[in-house]
Design a protein around this motif. Structure first.
Motif, PDB file in Angstrom:
ATOM      1  N   GLY A   1      12.448  10.803  67.023  1.00  0.00           N
ATOM      2  CA  GLY A   1      11.557   9.655  66.959  1.00  0.00           C
ATOM      3  C   GLY A   1      11.267   9.209  65.544  1.00  0.00           C
ATOM      4  O   GLY A   1      10.970  10.023  64.672  1.00  0.00           O
ATOM      5  N   CYS A   2      11.343   7.914  65.330  1.00  0.00           N
ATOM      6  CA  CYS A   2      10.995   7.293  64.054  1.00  0.00           C
ATOM      7  C   CYS A   2       9.830   6.339  64.285  1.00  0.00           C
ATOM      8  O   CYS A   2       9.660   5.807  65.376  1.00  0.00           O
ATOM      9  N   ALA A   3       9.064   6.101  63.251  1.00  0.00           N
ATOM     10  CA  ALA A   3       7.874   5.259  63.369  1.00  0.00           C
ATOM     11  C   ALA A   3       8.230   3.790  63.602  1.00  0.00           C
ATOM     12  O   ALA A   3       7.567   3.106  64.371  1.00  0.00           O
ATOM     13  N   ASP A   4       9.279   3.320  62.917  1.00  0.00           N
ATOM     14  CA  ASP A   4       9.610   1.899  62.989  1.00  0.00           C
ATOM     15  C   ASP A   4      11.046   1.665  62.528  1.00  0.00           C
ATOM     16  O   ASP A   4      11.748   2.598  62.121  1.00  0.00           O
ATOM     17  N   ARG A   5      11.460   0.416  62.577  1.00  0.00           N
ATOM     18  CA  ARG A   5      12.840   0.070  62.229  1.00  0.00           C
ATOM     19  C   ARG A   5      13.141   0.368  60.766  1.00  0.00           C
ATOM     20  O   ARG A   5      14.260   0.746  60.410  1.00  0.00           O
ATOM     21  N   SER A   6      12.155   0.202  59.879  1.00  0.00           N
ATOM     22  CA  SER A   6      12.411   0.481  58.459  1.00  0.00           C
ATOM     23  C   SER A   6      12.742   1.957  58.245  1.00  0.00           C
ATOM     24  O   SER A   6      13.569   2.288  57.391  1.00  0.00           O
ATOM     25  N   GLU A   7      12.150   2.839  59.039  1.00  0.00           N
ATOM     26  CA  GLU A   7      12.503   4.255  58.946  1.00  0.00           C
ATOM     27  C   GLU A   7      13.938   4.473  59.431  1.00  0.00           C
ATOM     28  O   GLU A   7      14.676   5.290  58.867  1.00  0.00           O
ATOM     29  N   LEU A   8      14.357   3.726  60.456  1.00  0.00           N
ATOM     30  CA  LEU A   8      15.749   3.803  60.908  1.00  0.00           C
ATOM     31  C   LEU A   8      16.704   3.382  59.785  1.00  0.00           C
ATOM     32  O   LEU A   8      17.764   3.985  59.603  1.00  0.00           O
ATOM     33  N   GLU A   9      16.325   2.361  59.034  1.00  0.00           N
ATOM     34  CA  GLU A   9      17.158   1.900  57.927  1.00  0.00           C
ATOM     35  C   GLU A   9      17.304   2.999  56.878  1.00  0.00           C
ATOM     36  O   GLU A   9      18.396   3.194  56.320  1.00  0.00           O
ATOM     37  N   GLU A  10      16.228   3.735  56.629  1.00  0.00           N
ATOM     38  CA  GLU A  10      16.298   4.860  55.688  1.00  0.00           C
ATOM     39  C   GLU A  10      17.262   5.927  56.197  1.00  0.00           C
ATOM     40  O   GLU A  10      18.061   6.474  55.430  1.00  0.00           O
ATOM     41  N   TRP A  11      17.194   6.220  57.503  1.00  0.00           N
ATOM     42  CA  TRP A  11      18.083   7.230  58.079  1.00  0.00           C
ATOM     43  C   TRP A  11      19.530   6.755  58.065  1.00  0.00           C
ATOM     44  O   TRP A  11      20.447   7.556  57.856  1.00  0.00           O
ATOM     45  N   ALA A  12      19.764   5.480  58.267  1.00  0.00           N
ATOM     46  CA  ALA A  12      21.130   4.957  58.182  1.00  0.00           C
ATOM     47  C   ALA A  12      21.685   5.209  56.782  1.00  0.00           C
ATOM     48  O   ALA A  12      22.835   5.640  56.625  1.00  0.00           O
ATOM     49  N   GLY A  13      20.868   4.978  55.774  1.00  0.00           N
ATOM     50  CA  GLY A  13      21.282   5.251  54.395  1.00  0.00           C
ATOM     51  C   GLY A  13      21.538   6.725  54.158  1.00  0.00           C
ATOM     52  O   GLY A  13      22.491   7.097  53.465  1.00  0.00           O
TER      53      GLY A  13
ATOM     54  N   GLY B   1      30.706  16.660  68.627  1.00  0.00           N
ATOM     55  CA  GLY B   1      30.604  15.421  69.383  1.00  0.00           C
ATOM     56  C   GLY B   1      29.298  15.276  70.143  1.00  0.00           C
ATOM     57  O   GLY B   1      29.144  14.360  70.943  1.00  0.00           O
ATOM     58  N   ILE B   2      28.332  16.175  69.911  1.00  0.00           N
ATOM     59  CA  ILE B   2      27.040  16.071  70.597  1.00  0.00           C
ATOM     60  C   ILE B   2      26.368  14.781  70.145  1.00  0.00           C
ATOM     61  O   ILE B   2      26.241  14.516  68.950  1.00  0.00           O
ATOM     62  N   ALA B   3      25.952  13.977  71.114  1.00  0.00           N
ATOM     63  CA  ALA B   3      25.349  12.678  70.822  1.00  0.00           C
ATOM     64  C   ALA B   3      23.921  12.848  70.338  1.00  0.00           C
ATOM     65  O   ALA B   3      23.095  13.471  70.996  1.00  0.00           O
ATOM     66  N   LEU B   4      23.644  12.277  69.171  1.00  0.00           N
ATOM     67  CA  LEU B   4      22.318  12.319  68.549  1.00  0.00           C
ATOM     68  C   LEU B   4      21.900  10.893  68.228  1.00  0.00           C
ATOM     69  O   LEU B   4      22.740   9.991  68.103  1.00  0.00           O
ATOM     70  N   GLU B   5      20.591  10.695  68.074  1.00  0.00           N
ATOM     71  CA  GLU B   5      20.090   9.343  67.817  1.00  0.00           C
ATOM     72  C   GLU B   5      18.769   9.411  67.076  1.00  0.00           C
ATOM     73  O   GLU B   5      17.975  10.320  67.296  1.00  0.00           O
ATOM     74  N   PHE B   6      18.551   8.455  66.207  1.00  0.00           N
ATOM     75  CA  PHE B   6      17.217   8.181  65.674  1.00  0.00           C
ATOM     76  C   PHE B   6      16.739   6.969  66.441  1.00  0.00           C
ATOM     77  O   PHE B   6      17.487   5.999  66.631  1.00  0.00           O
ATOM     78  N   PHE B   7      15.486   7.000  66.920  1.00  0.00           N
ATOM     79  CA  PHE B   7      14.986   5.930  67.787  1.00  0.00           C
ATOM     80  C   PHE B   7      13.591   5.503  67.342  1.00  0.00           C
ATOM     81  O   PHE B   7      12.728   6.338  67.046  1.00  0.00           O
ATOM     82  N   ALA B   8      13.344   4.203  67.323  1.00  0.00           N
ATOM     83  CA  ALA B   8      12.038   3.647  66.977  1.00  0.00           C
ATOM     84  C   ALA B   8      11.593   2.692  68.075  1.00  0.00           C
ATOM     85  O   ALA B   8      12.409   1.968  68.654  1.00  0.00           O
ATOM     86  N   PRO B   9      10.290   2.669  68.386  1.00  0.00           N
ATOM     87  CA  PRO B   9       9.786   1.743  69.393  1.00  0.00           C
ATOM     88  C   PRO B   9       9.890   0.307  68.903  1.00  0.00           C
ATOM     89  O   PRO B   9      10.059   0.064  67.709  1.00  0.00           O
ATOM     90  N   PRO B  10       9.798  -0.660  69.821  1.00  0.00           N
ATOM     91  CA  PRO B  10       9.886  -2.060  69.390  1.00  0.00           C
ATOM     92  C   PRO B  10       8.716  -2.429  68.472  1.00  0.00           C
ATOM     93  O   PRO B  10       7.634  -1.840  68.564  1.00  0.00           O
TER      94      PRO B  10
END
Length: 131
Positions: A80-92, A120-129
């Motif tokens: 879980g991430c707080a928001d989309r900007s945190e997802l952008e940090e994780w993408a980096g 190949g285990i599927a992982l994800e970072f996810f943020a609420p809308p």
């Protein structure tokens, strides 16, 4: 009755424990808190987000076996991430580690950033809308 408890840990079976320990250690940015061979399996455990992620190596696991979310069992693990900007940090961060990923995908229910571990285990970072 009390509320349903949070997830305390997730244990993932891997085919090459040393390689997976190195990969997850770089991803998590922490050292394992436990590394032991209990006979039936060897496990290494990382503290992550208030819980634990364990990597298990079983002697009977075939080295060429790979994860498949289309079989019964685990589909993916999402952090879980707080928001989309945190997802952008994780993408980096994933880019810096050389980990291939989906890029951020936005949907009405939230935004996700999908990637896979060495098995190949599927992982994800996810943020609420937003809003």
């Amino acid at each position: 009755m009390t509320a349903f408890p949070s997830i305390g840990h997730v244990a993932l079976t891997v085919s090459d424990l040393p390689a997976s320990v190195a990969w997850y250690g770089k991803l998590f940015g922490v050292e394992p808190v436990l590394d032991e061979n209990v006979g039936a399996f060897h496990h290494t455990v990382f503290p992550v987000g208030g819980g634990l992620i364990g990597l298990h190596a079983h002697p009977s696991t075939a080295g060429e076996d790979r994860f498949d979310e289309y079989r019964v069992g685990l589909d993916h693990v999402a952090f879980g991430c707080a928001d989309r900007s945190e997802l952008e940090e994780w993408a980096g961060r994933l880019d810096g580690l050389g980990v291939a990923h989906s890029g951020i995908v936005d949907a009405g229910y939230g935004s996700g950033l999908s990637f896979r571990d060495p098995d190949g285990i599927a992982l994800e970072f996810f943020a609420p809308p937003a809003g």
